[in-house]
Design a protein around this motif. Structure first.
Motif, short mmCIF file in Angstrom:
data_model
loop_
_atom_site.label_atom_id
_atom_site.label_comp_id
_atom_site.label_asym_id
_atom_site.label_seq_id
_atom_site.Cartn_x
_atom_site.Cartn_y
_atom_site.Cartn_z
N GLU A 55 -79.15 12.99 4.95
CA GLU A 55 -78.62 14.33 4.72
C GLU A 55 -78.28 15.00 6.05
OE1 GLU A 55 -77.23 17.36 2.50
OE2 GLU A 55 -78.28 15.70 1.56
N LYS A 56 -79.13 14.81 7.04
CA LYS A 56 -78.89 15.39 8.36
C LYS A 56 -77.63 14.79 8.99
CE LYS A 56 -80.05 18.07 11.71
NZ LYS A 56 -79.75 19.48 11.57
N LEU A 57 -77.43 13.50 8.82
CA LEU A 57 -76.20 12.86 9.33
C LEU A 57 -74.97 13.48 8.68
CD1 LEU A 57 -77.21 9.08 9.31
CD2 LEU A 57 -76.87 10.53 11.32
N ILE A 58 -75.05 13.73 7.38
CA ILE A 58 -73.93 14.34 6.66
C ILE A 58 -73.69 15.75 7.18
CG2 ILE A 58 -73.14 15.18 4.40
CD1 ILE A 58 -74.66 12.76 3.17
N MET A 64 -70.37 17.36 8.89
CA MET A 64 -69.72 18.53 8.30
C MET A 64 -69.50 19.62 9.37
SD MET A 64 -68.97 18.20 5.05
CE MET A 64 -68.99 19.78 4.22
N GLU A 65 -70.47 19.77 10.25
CA GLU A 65 -70.37 20.78 11.31
C GLU A 65 -69.31 20.40 12.34
OE1 GLU A 65 -74.33 21.03 12.87
OE2 GLU A 65 -75.09 21.98 11.05
N ASN A 66 -68.99 19.14 12.44
CA ASN A 66 -68.03 18.65 13.44
C ASN A 66 -66.73 18.18 12.82
OD1 ASN A 66 -69.76 18.94 15.79
ND2 ASN A 66 -70.98 17.34 14.85
N LEU A 67 -66.28 18.87 11.81
CA LEU A 67 -65.04 18.47 11.14
C LEU A 67 -63.81 18.59 12.02
CD1 LEU A 67 -65.42 19.75 7.49
CD2 LEU A 67 -65.27 17.40 8.27
N THR A 68 -63.96 19.25 13.13
CA THR A 68 -62.82 19.36 14.04
C THR A 68 -62.52 18.03 14.71
OG1 THR A 68 -64.27 20.12 15.80
CG2 THR A 68 -63.17 21.82 14.48
N LEU A 73 -66.28 4.51 11.83
CA LEU A 73 -67.60 3.99 12.18
C LEU A 73 -68.69 4.89 11.60
CD1 LEU A 73 -69.36 1.94 13.61
CD2 LEU A 73 -69.13 3.29 15.70
N TYR A 74 -68.50 6.19 11.71
CA TYR A 74 -69.48 7.14 11.18
C TYR A 74 -69.57 6.99 9.66
CZ TYR A 74 -72.39 11.29 11.25
OH TYR A 74 -73.45 12.15 11.14
N GLU A 75 -68.43 6.84 9.01
CA GLU A 75 -68.41 6.64 7.56
C GLU A 75 -69.16 5.36 7.20
OE1 GLU A 75 -64.52 6.85 5.80
OE2 GLU A 75 -63.99 8.56 7.07
N GLU A 76 -68.96 4.32 7.98
CA GLU A 76 -69.63 3.05 7.73
C GLU A 76 -71.15 3.20 7.87
OE1 GLU A 76 -69.85 -0.85 6.58
OE2 GLU A 76 -68.01 0.32 6.72
N VAL A 77 -71.57 3.95 8.88
CA VAL A 77 -73.00 4.19 9.08
C VAL A 77 -73.58 4.92 7.87
CG1 VAL A 77 -74.69 5.49 10.44
CG2 VAL A 77 -72.95 4.12 11.59
N TYR A 103 -66.38 13.77 2.53
CA TYR A 103 -65.10 13.06 2.55
C TYR A 103 -63.96 13.96 2.09
CZ TYR A 103 -67.63 8.69 3.36
OH TYR A 103 -68.41 7.69 3.89
N GLU A 104 -64.23 14.83 1.13
CA GLU A 104 -63.21 15.77 0.66
C GLU A 104 -62.85 16.75 1.77
OE1 GLU A 104 -60.45 17.72 -1.61
OE2 GLU A 104 -61.45 15.83 -2.08
N ALA A 105 -63.86 17.27 2.45
CA ALA A 105 -63.63 18.21 3.54
C ALA A 105 -62.86 17.53 4.68
CB ALA A 105 -64.94 18.78 4.05
N MET A 106 -63.22 16.30 4.95
CA MET A 106 -62.53 15.56 6.02
C MET A 106 -61.08 15.32 5.64
SD MET A 106 -65.50 12.90 7.14
CE MET A 106 -64.68 12.14 8.53
N SER A 107 -60.85 15.03 4.37
CA SER A 107 -59.50 14.80 3.88
C SER A 107 -58.65 16.06 4.00
CB SER A 107 -59.55 14.33 2.43
OG SER A 107 -58.26 14.22 1.90
N GLN A 108 -59.23 17.21 3.65
CA GLN A 108 -58.52 18.48 3.74
C GLN A 108 -58.27 18.86 5.19
OE1 GLN A 108 -60.85 21.26 1.51
NE2 GLN A 108 -60.22 20.41 -0.46
N ASN A 109 -59.22 18.54 6.06
CA ASN A 109 -59.08 18.85 7.48
C ASN A 109 -57.96 18.03 8.10
OD1 ASN A 109 -59.91 20.26 9.83
ND2 ASN A 109 -60.97 18.42 10.53
N LYS A 110 -57.75 16.85 7.57
CA LYS A 110 -56.75 15.93 8.10
C LYS A 110 -55.34 16.43 7.81
CE LYS A 110 -55.56 11.02 7.93
NZ LYS A 110 -55.82 9.76 7.28
N GLU A 111 -55.19 17.15 6.69
CA GLU A 111 -53.86 17.60 6.26
C GLU A 111 -53.29 18.66 7.13
OE1 GLU A 111 -54.54 18.75 2.21
OE2 GLU A 111 -54.73 16.70 1.57
#
Length: 95
Positions: free
Chosen positions: A25-28, A32-36, A42-46, A87-95
Motif C-alpha cells: 500500500e505504501k508503494l502505491i 500516486m504522490e509522484n504522478l508527475t 519497472l515500478y508496475e512490475e514490482v 493505473y487509472e490515475a497514471m493513464s489520465q496523467n499521460k493524456e
C-alpha cells in the motif's frame, strides 16, 4: 492444540499478512504522490510481483487454516482496487 493457541496463530498470521499488504500500500501511495513522473514499467512490475507474492502468502495461510478465506481475500481486493486506481490515475496523467 487448544483453541486459544489456534486463535493466537490465526491472529498472528492475519497481522503478518496485513503488514505485508501495508508495505505494498505504501508503494502505491508513493507512486500516486509522484504522478508527475513518467509511467515506469519497472515500478508496475514490482507492484504486480509484490501483490502476486502476497496472494501466494494468503493462499498458504488459508490452506493452513490460519486465516479465513474471506479475511485473506479482503486484503487482496483492497490492494487490487488501489492498484487499479493508480493505473487509472497514471493513464489520465499521460493524456
Amino acid at each position: 492444540m487448544s483453541s486459544d493457541v489456534l486463535l493466537s496463530l490465526s491472529q498472528k498470521a492475519l497481522q503478518l499478512l496485513q503488514e505485508d499488504a501495508d508495505k505494498i500500500e505504501k508503494l502505491i501511495e508513493v507512486q500516486m504522490e509522484n504522478l508527475t513522473t513518467r509511467k515506469c514499467p519497472l515500478y508496475e512490475e514490482v507492484l504486480d510481483t509484490q501483490i502476486y507474492g502476497l496472494s501466494r502468502e494468503i493462499d498458504f495461510a488459508i490452506r493452513a487454516e490460519l486465516v479465513q478465506e474471506t479475511a485473506g481475500k479482503q486484503i487482496l481486493v483492497k490492494l487490487e482496487r488501489n492498484l487499479a486506481a493508480l493505473y487509472e490515475a497514471m493513464s489520465q496523467n499521460k493524456e
